[in-house]
Design a protein around this motif. Structure first.
Motif, mmCIF file in Angstrom:
data_model
loop_
_atom_site.group_PDB
_atom_site.id
_atom_site.type_symbol
_atom_site.label_atom_id
_atom_site.label_comp_id
_atom_site.label_asym_id
_atom_site.label_seq_id
_atom_site.Cartn_x
_atom_site.Cartn_y
_atom_site.Cartn_z
ATOM 1 N N THR A 22 0.852 -1.201 0.000
ATOM 2 C CA THR A 22 0.000 0.000 0.000
ATOM 3 C C THR A 22 0.885 1.249 0.000
ATOM 4 O OG1 THR A 22 -1.562 -1.217 1.351
ATOM 5 C CG2 THR A 22 -1.923 1.156 1.160
ATOM 6 N N LEU A 24 0.877 5.366 1.043
ATOM 7 C CA LEU A 24 0.227 6.462 1.760
ATOM 8 C C LEU A 24 0.994 7.757 1.479
ATOM 9 C CD1 LEU A 24 -0.529 4.919 5.264
ATOM 10 C CD2 LEU A 24 -2.134 5.332 3.401
ATOM 11 N N TYR A 26 1.525 11.802 2.624
ATOM 12 C CA TYR A 26 1.355 12.859 3.612
ATOM 13 C C TYR A 26 2.157 14.083 3.170
ATOM 14 C CZ TYR A 26 -0.255 9.018 6.605
ATOM 15 O OH TYR A 26 -0.916 7.954 7.104
ATOM 16 N N LEU A 41 -1.156 5.507 10.592
ATOM 17 C CA LEU A 41 -1.168 4.451 9.582
ATOM 18 C C LEU A 41 -2.355 3.515 9.805
ATOM 19 C CD1 LEU A 41 2.641 3.588 9.396
ATOM 20 C CD2 LEU A 41 1.348 5.298 8.152
ATOM 21 N N ASP A 44 -5.480 5.368 8.584
ATOM 22 C CA ASP A 44 -5.492 5.625 7.145
ATOM 23 C C ASP A 44 -5.502 4.335 6.330
ATOM 24 O OD1 ASP A 44 -5.437 8.275 7.806
ATOM 25 O OD2 ASP A 44 -3.266 8.459 7.614
ATOM 26 N N LEU A 45 -4.975 3.206 6.887
ATOM 27 C CA LEU A 45 -5.040 1.911 6.199
ATOM 28 C C LEU A 45 -6.337 1.181 6.499
ATOM 29 C CD1 LEU A 45 -1.380 0.691 6.813
ATOM 30 C CD2 LEU A 45 -2.354 1.487 4.654
ATOM 31 N N VAL A 141 5.313 4.801 2.429
ATOM 32 C CA VAL A 141 4.886 6.100 2.943
ATOM 33 C C VAL A 141 5.707 7.175 2.252
ATOM 34 C CG1 VAL A 141 4.639 7.574 4.969
ATOM 35 C CG2 VAL A 141 4.264 5.107 5.162
#
Length: 897
Positions: A22, A24, A26, A41, A44-45, A141
């Protein structure tokens, strides 16, 4: 442990984990402190609080781990349990971070990405592993670091030199090769350029290329002339687009390069020369000199004869092409023409030649002229003697031998020309002369002297020997400031690197010895800067007049000679005031204690307020925001006054708000709280509340036992403290046995002292004085207490007639002796209402009780006792009131202020 785990999870698990990778994204600003939340995390996951089909008690906890603690990992802190990502103690600097990463190898697990720190986003890359196995995934990330305006533009070099030809047309554009650099990006980068002083002939323009780089261009706006001004020195300022904008500067020197726009010119159009026919070969005839205002090769002048000059004249006189010197090249004989017209051209590159005519007249002589033979002591090159300035007096220059070649005539000589020189005979030799100086030479006064040694014989023939003396410069002059005391002023809160002035010092010496450099003295504060070359004085920080109003320090001007010489000037800087300080009260809360009945417009107190600013900015006006109808304040002195006399019994304290406004534009203000507490003075006598009238009376039964309370005197005082402490005393008595009754000086209770006899029946009149303990003079009131001792009241009109008569009572002025007991109870008019309510309730109960007793007495004693019952009805209200006050009255505690 993580490595072993990955080795044993199996190929299928690996495939599943890879499929669940995944990303993410920011973003956050650079420069944030530690502990700022970047993101969660787990949230948001959208990971569940517990995993799979396990029961709540068996749900394994989630675990978050950075795959590697590389470059990016030092800037963040990951909570292994909650998955929250925070900034670490290592501050993120976008410029340093992306510049470092641009030349480093980026690892997949933890790195920084930015292909171009100034234009592309700066990314912090992190790889996070989520465990346990059933939730395992690799999370990519990406944290975008947003730029803030934390860097000022900076030029790569402090001095920028630019050359512009003097014939550059208007609107000529020249790129400035060293533009300012700003690590910030976007609008926070360099946006504009400007010149501090454009001299009316220059301006700046900025061009932006496809990559977004901005280059400043210098544009010529007026005509240039190197011969008028060969150099312009100014300051170029770069400004970014941040809020507030930041600036950087560098010194820009614009040199005007020479072009061949001037031609040679002679000072004279014709030169007349006389030459004796017996002159020897090589005799100097004349020298022509043309001047070209250009520089270098553009100023080179060569000399040549015009084609109009006849060949015999060309052969007789030699012309030096470089120096313009004309010398005799062949011997003069009888056939030589007596007049020669020499037309000489001064040639410059690309110019029309300048023309001068030299007329040479040859004088034929029958004898040889005297001879002048020099022998130089000082350094001499081609007839030019070189002497250093400051050589001592009587420095020898040359010996001259004066003689007649035919040895027939007497020869004399003298020195012709101006200058500090002397030609004198050198004894004991004949015809020997010494040329020497008579005082020190000064290069700054005169650099070149031309003198002649003239010899003549008795027949009148004269010979001139021309000598040129060139004075060589020495470092004998110190730089001189145009002003020894440089007085400057600047407003406080100035911008950083603000321009103050440009120092100027001159040195009369030449060459490097006259080049001046500028330095700050040791007493100059560190935040002042002085450009060594240009003399531009700046201040790097904001000045605060309230912190320091005047600065005084020295500056030095040093030349480049050896040893160097210097001079000192004094700089004084006055920081001008701005209205940046609000008025300040010495206290935020003021308290004043004022006695009541203080006279109107008397001084209550002084409100002290200051303002750190100066002049009108520090002028403070005071005003009362509330209560202005009662109080006024003196603006100049800060004296608070009341317009009217104040009464504590009406209002015991006042709270005012005072505003101080300065005289600045815009004005600044502040407020302070003023509390005025009124101190009590003894201005109220005691007020007797009971008995209510001097005409009232009370029936006292003869059977009353000694020590029994009969009635009381009750009074209050509106004052406070000792002024409200009340004492009771009997100052006058009348009756059959008036000493039978006494009054308690503290409570006002009147009691029976002795048993009443048959002879004691009748009306008793007690004059009671109610006095306070005020200072300096106590106040008092009086009341008449009437007691009728009898079994019944059979004739009320008779008693009332006795009461209406003026009593003949002698006054016994006797101060009651009581002890003052403190009490916290304060008699105020506001407490009367609860007392009256309680009094009414107790009175009703007393009425019922006395009524029952009356019925009982009637049954036993008949009609006589029935009349007594009627008399008791008159007494009931008094007894009821007495009982009420006896129940309610408590010791009064006095607080001595």
């Amino acid at each position: 442990h993580l490595l072993f785990f990955l080795l044993f999870v199996g190929p299928f698990n690996c495939f599943a984990s890879y499929s669940r990778a995944t990303e993410l994204f920011y973003s956050l600003n650079e420069g944030l402190p530690a502990g700022v939340l970047i993101g969660s995390l787990a949230r948001d996951l959208r990971l569940p609080a517990a995993g799979g089909q396990h029961p709540a008690a068996l749900r394994p906890p989630l675990s978050f781990t950075l795959a590697s603690h590389g470059l990016g990992g030092q800037y963040v802190q990951l909570d292994n349990h909650s998955g929250e990502l925070h900034t670490s103690a290592v501050e993120i600097d976008r410029e340093a971070l992306c510049v470092e990463s641009s030349g480093a190898t980026a690892f997949a697990s933890s790195a920084v990405s930015s292909s171009s720190p100034s234009s592309e986003p700066c990314l912090l890359l992190l790889d996070v592993l989520v465990l346990p196995q059933e939730y395992f995934r690799l999370v990519k990330v990406k944290i975008a670091i947003r730029d803030v305006n934390d860097n000022a533009p900076r030029f790569p070099v402090p001095h920028i030199h630019l050359s512009v030809p003097e014939n550059a047309p208007v609107n000529t554009r020249l790129a400035i090769e060293h533009p300012a650099l700003d690590p910030d990006m976007g609008t926070n980068g360099v946006q504009t350029y400007r010149l501090r002083d454009n001299y009316g002939v220059f301006t700046l323009d900025v061009e932006e290329n496809e990559s977004g780089e901005r280059t400043p261009y210098l544009i010529v706006m007026g005509a240039l002339d190197r011969e008028t001004q060969e150099e312009y020195v100014t300051v170029i300022i770069a400004e970014d687009g941040g809020t507030p904008p930041l600036m950087g500067s560098a010194t820009l020197t614009i040199g005007i390069s020479d072009v061949n726009d001037n031609c040679p010119q002679f000072n004279d159009s014709q030169l007349n020369v006389t030459l004796y026919g017996n002159s020897s070969l090589g005799t100097h005839v004349a020298t022509v000199h043309a001047v070209d205002m250009d520089l270098g090769s553009n100023a080179q002048v060569t000399y040549s004869y015009s084609q109009k000059v006849h060949q015999p004249s060309r052969d007789l006189f030699h012309l030096n092409e470089s120096t313009g010197a004309i010398t005799l090249s062949t011997k003069v004989d009888g056939d030589t023409p007596k007049l020669h017209r020499l037309i000489i051209l001064g040639n410059g590159p690309g110019c029309i030649p300048a023309v001068i005519t030299v007329l040479v007249t040859i004088i034929k002589v029958m004898m040889r002229p005297p001879e002048v033979v020099p022998r130089f002591i000082a350094n001499e090159v081609e007839g030019v003697v070189y002497l250093k300035e400051l050589e001592p007096i009587n420095t020898p220059i040359a010996f001259f031998t004066i003689k007649d070649p035919d040895e027939k005539y007497k020869v004399s000589c003298y020195l012709d020309g101006d200058g500090p020189f002397r030609l004198s005979p050198y004894k004991p030799y004949n015809n020997e002369y010494l040329l020497e100086t008579t005082k020190p030479l000064d290069f700054e006064t005169q650099q070149l002297y031309e003198i002649s040694v003239v010899a003549w014989n008795s027949e009148g023939f004269r010979v001139n020997k021309v000598i040129k003396v060139q004075v060589l410069d020495d470092n004998d002059n110190s730089p001189v400031f145009s002003e020894q005391l440089i007085e400057l002023s600047i407003e406080e809160n100035n911008v950083p690197n603000a321009f103050l002035t440009k120092l100027h010092a001159t040195d009369a010496d030449s060459g490097e010895r006259g080049q001046v450099s500028y330095f700050l003295g040791p007493d100059a504060p560190s935040y002042f800067a002085l450009d060594k070359t240009t003399g531009v004085l700046t201040v790097s920080t904001q000045l605060d007049r309230e912190e320091k109003e005047k600065y005084r320090y020295t500056v030095k001007a040093v030349d480049s000679g050896f040893p160097p010489r210097e001079s000192i000037a004094t700089v004084t800087i006055t920081v001008l005031d701005k209205n940046d300080n609000s008025p300040r009260f010495i206290n935020k809360d003021f308290s004043f204690f004022v006695p009541e009945n203080f006279p109107g417009f008397g001084e209550i107190g002084v409100i002290s307020v200051t303002d750190a600013d100066a002049g009108q900015n520090g002028w403070v006006a005071l005003s009362v925001l509330n209560g202005s109808d009662i109080f006024v304040i003196d603006t100049g002195k800060g004296v608070l006054r009341a317009k009217v006399s104040l009464d504590r019994e009406q209002q015991s304290s006042y709270v005012l708000w005072i505003e101080a406004v300065d005289g600045g534009d815009p004005a600044l203000s502040s407020t302070a709280k003023i509390t005025i507490l009124l101190l009590d003075i003894n201005d109220n006598p005691p007020l007797v509340l009971f008995p209510q009238s001097n005409m009232s009376y009370l029936l006292v039964l003869p059977s009353t036992l000694p020590g029994s309370p009969i009635t009381e005197v009750y009074a209050v005082d509106k004052d406070t403290g000792m002024n409200a402490v009340i004492a009771y005393s009997i100052i006058g008595r009348r009756g059959p046995r008036p000493e039978s009754f006494r009054i308690d000086p503290k409570t006002g209770n009147i009691t029976l002292e002795e048993s009443l006899m048959q002879n004691d029946y009748g009306l008793y009149r007690l004059l009671v004085k109610v006095s306070d303990h005020g200072y300096p003079e106590p106040l008092h009131s009086t009341v008449m207490v009437n007691l009728f001792v009898n079994d019944t009241v059979s004739n009320e009109s008779y008693i009332e007639s006795l009461l209406r008569k003026e009593p003949d009572i002698s006054i016994e002025e006797k101060q009651p002796q009581i002890s003052i007991e403190p009490t916290h109870k304060k008699m105020e008019s506001a407490s009367c209402m609860p007392t009256l309510v309680a009094l009414s309730i107790i009175s009703l109960g007393s009425i019922a009780l006395v009524t029952g007793m009356g019925i009982y007495i009637c049954l036993r004693k008949g009609k006589r006792h029935h009349r007594a019952d009627e008399n008791l009805e008159i007494q009931i209200p008094l007894n009821g009131r007495i009982n009420l006050h006896m129940l309610e009255k408590k010791p009064v505690e006095i607080s001595n202020i």
